[in-house]
Design a protein around this motif. Structure first.
Motif, PDB file in Angstrom:
ATOM      1  N   ALA A  23       0.823  -1.207   0.000  1.00  0.00           N
ATOM      2  CA  ALA A  23       0.000   0.000   0.000  1.00  0.00           C
ATOM      3  C   ALA A  23       0.860   1.262   0.000  1.00  0.00           C
ATOM      4  N   ALA A  24       2.052   1.182  -0.550  1.00  0.00           N
ATOM      5  CA  ALA A  24       2.940   2.343  -0.698  1.00  0.00           C
ATOM      6  C   ALA A  24       3.134   3.089   0.616  1.00  0.00           C
ATOM      7  N   GLY A  25       3.530   2.367   1.646  1.00  0.00           N
ATOM      8  CA  GLY A  25       3.870   3.010   2.901  1.00  0.00           C
ATOM      9  C   GLY A  25       2.839   2.875   3.993  1.00  0.00           C
ATOM     10  N   ASP A  26       1.609   2.519   3.680  1.00  0.00           N
ATOM     11  CA  ASP A  26       0.579   2.412   4.706  1.00  0.00           C
ATOM     12  C   ASP A  26       0.540   1.034   5.363  1.00  0.00           C
ATOM     13  N   LEU A  27       1.083   0.034   4.697  1.00  0.00           N
ATOM     14  CA  LEU A  27       0.940  -1.330   5.172  1.00  0.00           C
ATOM     15  C   LEU A  27       2.174  -2.127   4.772  1.00  0.00           C
ATOM     16  N   ASP A  28       2.984  -2.512   5.733  1.00  0.00           N
ATOM     17  CA  ASP A  28       4.148  -3.349   5.461  1.00  0.00           C
ATOM     18  C   ASP A  28       3.787  -4.772   5.817  1.00  0.00           C
ATOM     19  N   SER A  29       4.288  -5.717   5.032  1.00  0.00           N
ATOM     20  CA  SER A  29       3.965  -7.104   5.318  1.00  0.00           C
ATOM     21  C   SER A  29       5.106  -8.021   4.901  1.00  0.00           C
ATOM     22  N   TRP A  30       4.999  -9.256   5.350  1.00  0.00           N
ATOM     23  CA  TRP A  30       5.868 -10.341   4.912  1.00  0.00           C
ATOM     24  C   TRP A  30       4.988 -11.343   4.193  1.00  0.00           C
ATOM     25  N   LYS A  31       5.479 -11.847   3.052  1.00  0.00           N
ATOM     26  CA  LYS A  31       4.708 -12.785   2.244  1.00  0.00           C
ATOM     27  C   LYS A  31       5.545 -14.004   1.898  1.00  0.00           C
ATOM     28  N   VAL A  32       4.852 -15.094   1.622  1.00  0.00           N
ATOM     29  CA  VAL A  32       5.456 -16.286   1.040  1.00  0.00           C
ATOM     30  C   VAL A  32       4.553 -16.705  -0.124  1.00  0.00           C
ATOM     31  N   PHE A  37       1.708 -13.360   5.450  1.00  0.00           N
ATOM     32  CA  PHE A  37       1.673 -14.100   6.707  1.00  0.00           C
ATOM     33  C   PHE A  37       1.974 -13.224   7.915  1.00  0.00           C
ATOM     34  N   ALA A  38       2.440 -12.010   7.702  1.00  0.00           N
ATOM     35  CA  ALA A  38       2.668 -11.068   8.798  1.00  0.00           C
ATOM     36  C   ALA A  38       2.448  -9.665   8.260  1.00  0.00           C
ATOM     37  N   CYS A  39       1.754  -8.838   9.044  1.00  0.00           N
ATOM     38  CA  CYS A  39       1.396  -7.514   8.545  1.00  0.00           C
ATOM     39  C   CYS A  39       1.491  -6.463   9.644  1.00  0.00           C
ATOM     40  N   PHE A  40       2.157  -5.373   9.329  1.00  0.00           N
ATOM     41  CA  PHE A  40       2.234  -4.212  10.207  1.00  0.00           C
ATOM     42  C   PHE A  40       1.266  -3.162   9.685  1.00  0.00           C
ATOM     43  N   GLY A  41       0.505  -2.548  10.568  1.00  0.00           N
ATOM     44  CA  GLY A  41      -0.352  -1.432  10.185  1.00  0.00           C
ATOM     45  C   GLY A  41       0.314  -0.131  10.593  1.00  0.00           C
ATOM     46  N   TYR A  96       3.446 -18.355   9.137  1.00  0.00           N
ATOM     47  CA  TYR A  96       4.157 -18.724   7.911  1.00  0.00           C
ATOM     48  C   TYR A  96       3.744 -20.120   7.453  1.00  0.00           C
ATOM     49  N   ASP A  97       3.756 -21.084   8.367  1.00  0.00           N
ATOM     50  CA  ASP A  97       3.405 -22.469   8.022  1.00  0.00           C
ATOM     51  C   ASP A  97       1.973 -22.578   7.504  1.00  0.00           C
ATOM     52  N   GLU A  98       1.049 -21.861   8.139  1.00  0.00           N
ATOM     53  CA  GLU A  98      -0.352 -21.896   7.703  1.00  0.00           C
ATOM     54  C   GLU A  98      -0.492 -21.372   6.281  1.00  0.00           C
ATOM     55  N   VAL A  99       0.148 -20.258   6.003  1.00  0.00           N
ATOM     56  CA  VAL A  99       0.039 -19.669   4.667  1.00  0.00           C
ATOM     57  C   VAL A  99       0.778 -20.532   3.645  1.00  0.00           C
ATOM     58  N   ARG A 100       1.957 -20.992   3.996  1.00  0.00           N
ATOM     59  CA  ARG A 100       2.731 -21.841   3.085  1.00  0.00           C
ATOM     60  C   ARG A 100       1.959 -23.117   2.732  1.00  0.00           C
ATOM     61  N   GLN A 108       4.915 -24.936  -3.158  1.00  0.00           N
ATOM     62  CA  GLN A 108       5.510 -25.457  -1.926  1.00  0.00           C
ATOM     63  C   GLN A 108       6.809 -26.203  -2.220  1.00  0.00           C
ATOM     64  N   ALA A 109       6.810 -26.995  -3.295  1.00  0.00           N
ATOM     65  CA  ALA A 109       7.987 -27.790  -3.648  1.00  0.00           C
ATOM     66  C   ALA A 109       9.170 -26.910  -4.038  1.00  0.00           C
ATOM     67  N   GLU A 110       8.906 -25.713  -4.522  1.00  0.00           N
ATOM     68  CA  GLU A 110       9.974 -24.797  -4.924  1.00  0.00           C
ATOM     69  C   GLU A 110      10.640 -24.118  -3.736  1.00  0.00           C
ATOM     70  N   LEU A 111      10.033 -24.221  -2.564  1.00  0.00           N
ATOM     71  CA  LEU A 111      10.589 -23.604  -1.360  1.00  0.00           C
ATOM     72  C   LEU A 111      11.459 -24.601  -0.605  1.00  0.00           C
ATOM     73  N   ALA A 112      12.557 -24.104  -0.063  1.00  0.00           N
ATOM     74  CA  ALA A 112      13.406 -24.949   0.786  1.00  0.00           C
ATOM     75  C   ALA A 112      12.641 -25.289   2.052  1.00  0.00           C
ATOM     76  N   PRO A 113      12.955 -26.416   2.684  1.00  0.00           N
ATOM     77  CA  PRO A 113      12.294 -26.737   3.947  1.00  0.00           C
ATOM     78  C   PRO A 113      12.743 -25.775   5.044  1.00  0.00           C
ATOM     79  N   ARG A 114      11.885 -25.568   6.025  1.00  0.00           N
ATOM     80  CA  ARG A 114      12.268 -24.750   7.183  1.00  0.00           C
ATOM     81  C   ARG A 114      13.304 -25.520   7.984  1.00  0.00           C
ATOM     82  N   LEU A 115      14.162 -24.830   8.671  1.00  0.00           N
ATOM     83  CA  LEU A 115      15.202 -25.475   9.478  1.00  0.00           C
ATOM     84  C   LEU A 115      14.591 -26.399  10.515  1.00  0.00           C
TER      85      LEU A 115
END
Length: 118
Positions: A23-32, A37-41, A96-100, A108-115
Motif C-alpha cells: 500500500a505504498a507506505g501504509d501497510l508493510d507485510s511479509w509474504k510467502v 503471513f505477517a502484517c504491520f499497520g 508462515y506455516d499456515e500460509v505456506r 511449496q515444492a519450490e521452497l526450501a524446507p524450514r530449518l
C-alpha cells in the motif's frame, strides 16, 4: 533491538519469505508465495499473524497472547511489542506455516524446507 527489527530478523529466515509494501507506505507485510503471513499497520502497534483457525485465535486472545486484528479474518490476531521473543517466533512460524501450506503443491515444492523441518 526494536520490535520491527525482531520481526524482520525472524521472517527473513523463512524460506521464500519476502518483505512487501503493498500500500505504498501504509501497510508493510511479509509474504510467502505472494500470500501475506505477517502484517504491520500504521495505526496499531504490533504485527498481525494468522493462526490455524478461529478457535486458536480466540484461545490466544483469551490467554492474553494476542488481540483482535481489525480488518482481518477472525483467524488472525495482532501480537504486541510486549510479547516474549520465543512466543513471537512461535506465532510468526505458525502464521508462515499456515500460509505456506495453502500454496499450490508446485509452489511449496519450490521452497526450501524450514530449518525446524530438517
Amino acid at each position: 533491538m526494536s520490535f520491527r527489527a525482531k520481526v524482520d530478523a525472524i521472517c527473513v529466515g523463512f524460506p521464500g519469505a519476502v518483505a512487501s509494501d503493498p500500500a505504498a507506505g501504509d501497510l508493510d507485510s511479509w509474504k510467502v508465495g505472494g500470500k501475506m503471513f505477517a502484517c504491520f499497520g500504521d495505526k496499531l502497534e504490533g504485527v498481525a499473524v494468522k493462526t490455524a483457525n478461529i478457535e486458536a485465535a480466540t484461545m490466544l486472545i483469551d490467554a492474553g497472547i494476542g488481540f483482535k486484528a481489525p480488518y482481518f479474518h477472525k483467524s488472525w490476531i495482532r501480537v504486541g511489542e510486549a510479547i516474549a521473543d520465543d512466543e513471537l517466533k512461535q506465532r510468526l512460524g505458525v502464521s508462515y506455516d499456515e500460509v505456506r501450506s495453502k500454496l499450490t503443491k508446485k509452489a511449496q515444492a519450490e521452497l526450501a524446507p524450514r530449518l525446524e523441518d530438517v
